[in-house]
Design an enzyme around this catalytic site. Structure first.
Site, short mmCIF file in Angstrom:
data_model
loop_
_atom_site.label_atom_id
_atom_site.label_comp_id
_atom_site.label_asym_id
_atom_site.label_seq_id
_atom_site.Cartn_x
_atom_site.Cartn_y
_atom_site.Cartn_z
N GLY A 276 1.05 8.40 1.38
CA GLY A 276 1.33 9.71 0.80
C GLY A 276 0.22 10.71 1.10
N GLU B 32 0.93 12.06 4.36
CA GLU B 32 2.11 12.95 4.26
C GLU B 32 1.70 14.33 3.74
OE1 GLU B 32 4.41 9.98 2.13
OE2 GLU B 32 5.84 9.92 3.78
#
Ligand SMILES: CCCCCCC/C=C/C(=O)SCCNC(=O)CCNC(=O)[C@H](O)C(C)(C)COP(=O)(O)OP(=O)(O)OC[C@H]1O[C@@H](n2cnc3c(N)ncnc32)[C@H](O)[C@@H]1OP(=O)(O)O
Length: 722
Positions: free
Chosen positions: A99, A102
């Protein structure tokens, strides 16, 4: 969790969630609020996202996956970043993973320290990068690289990431001030192509071929895992318009999130970390006891195990004195060590210079006297108590007072070995798994008198030599071989009752083991088990022959001994449970001669063979081991179920997507496992290991679903409190 401050016209969002700045609820909320606030502030021209402490966010908070969802999700936070009118720069150091990467790919620019690493390790957690990571990475780095990175989960160096377009700039020195300079060089608005949704994925023209090649690779290397396949499908969807691809990514992510595999793999993530934490008593535990420094080491025995251990120590930068009395064996051992290191050079896992540096740290010797000044000795001679007692007695005389004496025994009682010395507090078992330079597990075995300092030192040594150290208490076979004995014994009985080696192996390989018990037997050599059985017989005052059917009232199968006596020692002789093209070859073929040996054995013993179901093979193999696992908890030989699972995952290749035998039992349900063990106990009364463990019975009949974290304490409380 996210500190907001301004430096001139730049808003700095500093994530502050130690130790790894995981993107927990408060962090996501803080990032979303920070982006909104900066966009509303007329004085702010650009925004920097940076991590406080050791790293940029290393991913989503894994512990939140099993909890009810709270606050903005990562996609909502990411879309807020991407649509920011003011340029957002991710300033990366440490490990920017999952994440975290991301969030960086939603940002318009990525700048990093040269020492940083980036990657998508979700596949190891049974997941895919589900916050548009599968859609964005191919847009900067291309389909082929994205598929490789996402399915392998490997950490990519900043330099490589720069080459593949994941990063825009590498910097040295102070990351924040470099990022502020970078921000000052940017235009005030965000160019169209800095929002990755507007950029097409690279490599579209060869996408089908890239996908097929990648799919074949994951089927070969990650057989049985569903996450890598969903990762590939999601990356391929990046060829579609952005929203469509993201929708497919979401569906594939949800499929994984709710799968048993993801839950098991996330359990493993925490189990691996829990296993390295140890507690023996209020006085002997990780918090109270410190390791002593180990700067010099000695290894006794230049056989396969000893040489493998030497390589492991050398690779970690530790000097080693290798002692072997026989000059020819010593030479053979040194050549083996050189061969292993050269193999690493050939595979580009080390350079020739690194190999030479390792070899300079190796001192071959023929006398134990040369060990007088080392900090730690690992004895790796033949598995014979008398021999080990003799060596430890001598070491006690020779070595300086502080030297820690370790035995690489796989079964023998550490207390007995320690009694041969006047320093039982400094004696401990360090059970390596073959090949020692490959297998990640180190089963450390403490005896009654082993000190906390000695335990702390070998647990620390385990980490230094890049192993996963697990601590267990001494008993015959410890945890690993005590449980494995049940597994192997059941495998041999299943042969007598109706299976053939390849049929058994196929079932257990489909269950997820890299090799079935008979292929493993051929790889290790049938002489090993034969010698252990003969030693055990000698020590306990009985004899074992190829006609033996019972030992002290317990059922026994002599099939393996029959093969041994026919010279079928496994791969090394080109014949074992299977046949091979030549001695040492890897590919195993079904051997009709073995079928004849098995059929004759059964006929002579009056055993009527029958068809055995897959379910029975799996249950008897796993439940007999699991029952022994509960006994290990009951006896305090293992202190928690996670330790047992980590031992099986890293010592025996238990499939990670099933979590480990104890976790596997929890997914089946303890009541069901207990019922089946009772059934097998009734069916095979002449195998006492089927007597259900008391702890398992208590847990299974408590009427409650007791979490794994409470299993060990249940071993010490009575049933009424469960
Ligand atoms: C609609 C919404 C869709 C949302 C999709 C979301 C998709 C995103 C998924 C993810 O991001 S999954 C997570 C990806 N990241 C990782 O897998 C990284 C995991 N961590 C590591 O690999 C290592 O911890 C490290 C970062 C390389 C650091 O290694 P180091 O050896 O230095 O420390 P450790 O001992 O491993 O860890 C220290 C401490 O921190 C805990 N921890 C680490 N990472 C996480 C995490 N991501 N979440 C929660 N906790 C984490 C770890 O358990 C250790 O705790 P203790 O054992 O000390 O208690």
């Amino acid at each position: 969790m996210v500190d907001y401050r301004t430096v001139k016209s730049v808003a700095v969002l500093e994530v502050n969630n130690p130790p790894v700045n995981a993107l927990s609820y408060n962090v996501r909320q803080g990032l979303q609020d920070g982006i909104e606030r900066a966009n509303k502030d007329k004085e702010i021209k650009s925004i920097i996202i940076i991590g406080k402490g050791r790293t940029y966010p290393a991913g989503a908070d894994i512990s939140e996956f099993s909890k009810p969802h709270k606050g903005p999700n990562l996609i909502e936070v990411g879309l807020g970043i991407e649509s920011s009118r003011k340029p957002v720069i991710s300033a990366i150091h440490g490990t920017c993973l999952g994440g975290g990467l991301e969030i960086a790919l939603f940002s318009h620019y990525r700048i990093a320290l040269e020492s940083a690493k980036v990657g998508f390790p979700e596949v190891a957690l049974g997941l895919l990068p589900g916050a548009h990571g599968t859609q964005r990475l191919p847009r900067v780095a291309g389909m082929a690289f994205a598929m490789e990175i996402i399915t392998s989960g490997r950490h990519v160096s900043a330099r490589e990431a720069l080459q593949h377009g994941i990063l825009d700039k590498l910097v040295k020195g102070n990351l924040l001030s470099e990022s502020l300079d970078f921000a000052a060089s940017l235009p005030f608005s965000v160019p169209h192509n800095r929002r990755l949704r507007n950029v097409p994925a690279k490599g579209a023209e060869n996408a089908d071929r890239i996908f097929e090649v990648a799919l074949n690779k994951v089927k070969q290397k990650q057989n049985g895992f569903i996450a890598p396949i969903n990762c590939l499908k999601a990356v391929k969807a990046a060829l579609l318009p952005y929203e469509e691809g993201a929708k497919i990514e979401r569906e594939l992510f949800m499929e994984l999130l709710t799968s048993g595999q993801a839950k098991a793999q996330q359990y493993v993530f925490f189990a691996e970390r829990a296993a390295t934490r140890w507690y023996v008593s209020n006085e002997k535990n990780q918090k109270k006891c410190s390791a002593v420094p180990v700067k010099t080491t000695g290894v006794i025995g230049a056989g396969t195990m000893g040489s493998g251990i030497v390589v492991t120590l050398l690779r970690a930068g530790l000097p080693v004195i290798l002692v072997e009395q026989d000059s020819q064996n010593l030479e053979r051992g040194v050549n083996m060590i050189k061969g292993i290191l050269q193999g690493s050079v050939n595979l580009k896992r080390m350079t020739s210079q690194q190999m030479n540096k390792c070899l300079q740290q190796l001192t071959p010797a023929q006398s134990l006297d040369s060990l007088h000044n080392v900090d730690l000795v690992i004895e790796a001679v033949f598995e014979n108590l008398k021999l080990k007692e003799e060596i430890f007695g001598k070491l006690d005389e020779i070595c300086k007072q502080q030297t820690i004496l370790c035995s690489n025994t796989s079964t023998l009682d550490i207390d007995k070995i320690a009694r041969a010395t006047k320093r039982p507090d400094k004696v401990i078992g360090t059970h390596f798994f073959a090949p020692a330079f490959v297998m990640p597990l180190l089963e450390n075995v403490y005896g009654t008198k082993t000190s906390g300092e000695t335990i702390a030192t070998v647990m620390n040594l385990g980490k230094t030599i890049r192993k996963i150290p697990v601590l267990v208490k001494t008993c015959h076979g410890f945890v690993a071989n005590r449980m494995l004995a049940r597994y192997q014994t059941e495998a041999s009985f299943l042969l007598e009752e109706g299976c053939l080696p390849h049929e058994y192996d196929q079932v257990m390989e489909e269950f997820g083991f890299p090799m079935g018990a008979f292929k493993v037997g051929d790889l290790s050599g049938l002489d090993i088990g034969y010698r252990i059985r003969q030693e055990l017989a000698k020590a306990n005052g009985y004899t074992v022959t190829t006609d033996t059917r019972y030992i002290q009232g317990e059922r026994f199968s002599s099939l393996a001994d029959k093969l041994y006596e026919l010279g079928r020692l496994g791969r090394k002789t080109g014949k074992g449970w299977y046949k091979y093209d030549r001695p040492g070859a890897k590919e195993a073929f079904v051997d009709p001669d073995v079928t004849d040996i098995i059929l004759k054995h059964c006929k002579d013993a009056g055993i009527i063979r029958r068809k055995i179901s897959t379910q029975e093979i799996v249950e008897r193999s796993m439940y007999s081991s699991i029952n022994e696992g509960f006994r290990c908890l009951e006896d305090g030989v293992a202190s928690k179920p996670e330790d047992i699972d980590v031992i099986w995952l890293h010592g025996f290749g238990f499939p990670r997507y099933r979590g480990g035998p104890m976790y596997y039992a929890s997914t089946i349900g303890l009541a069901e496992v207990y019922d089946r063990i009772c059934y097998y106990h009734k069916t095979f009364p002449e195998s006492s290991y089927w007597v259900p463990s008391d702890l398992l019975r208590k847990l299974a009949t408590s009427g409650r679903n007791i979490p794994m974290s409470d299993w060990s304490t249940a071993a010490t409380v009575n049933k009424s409190r469960l």
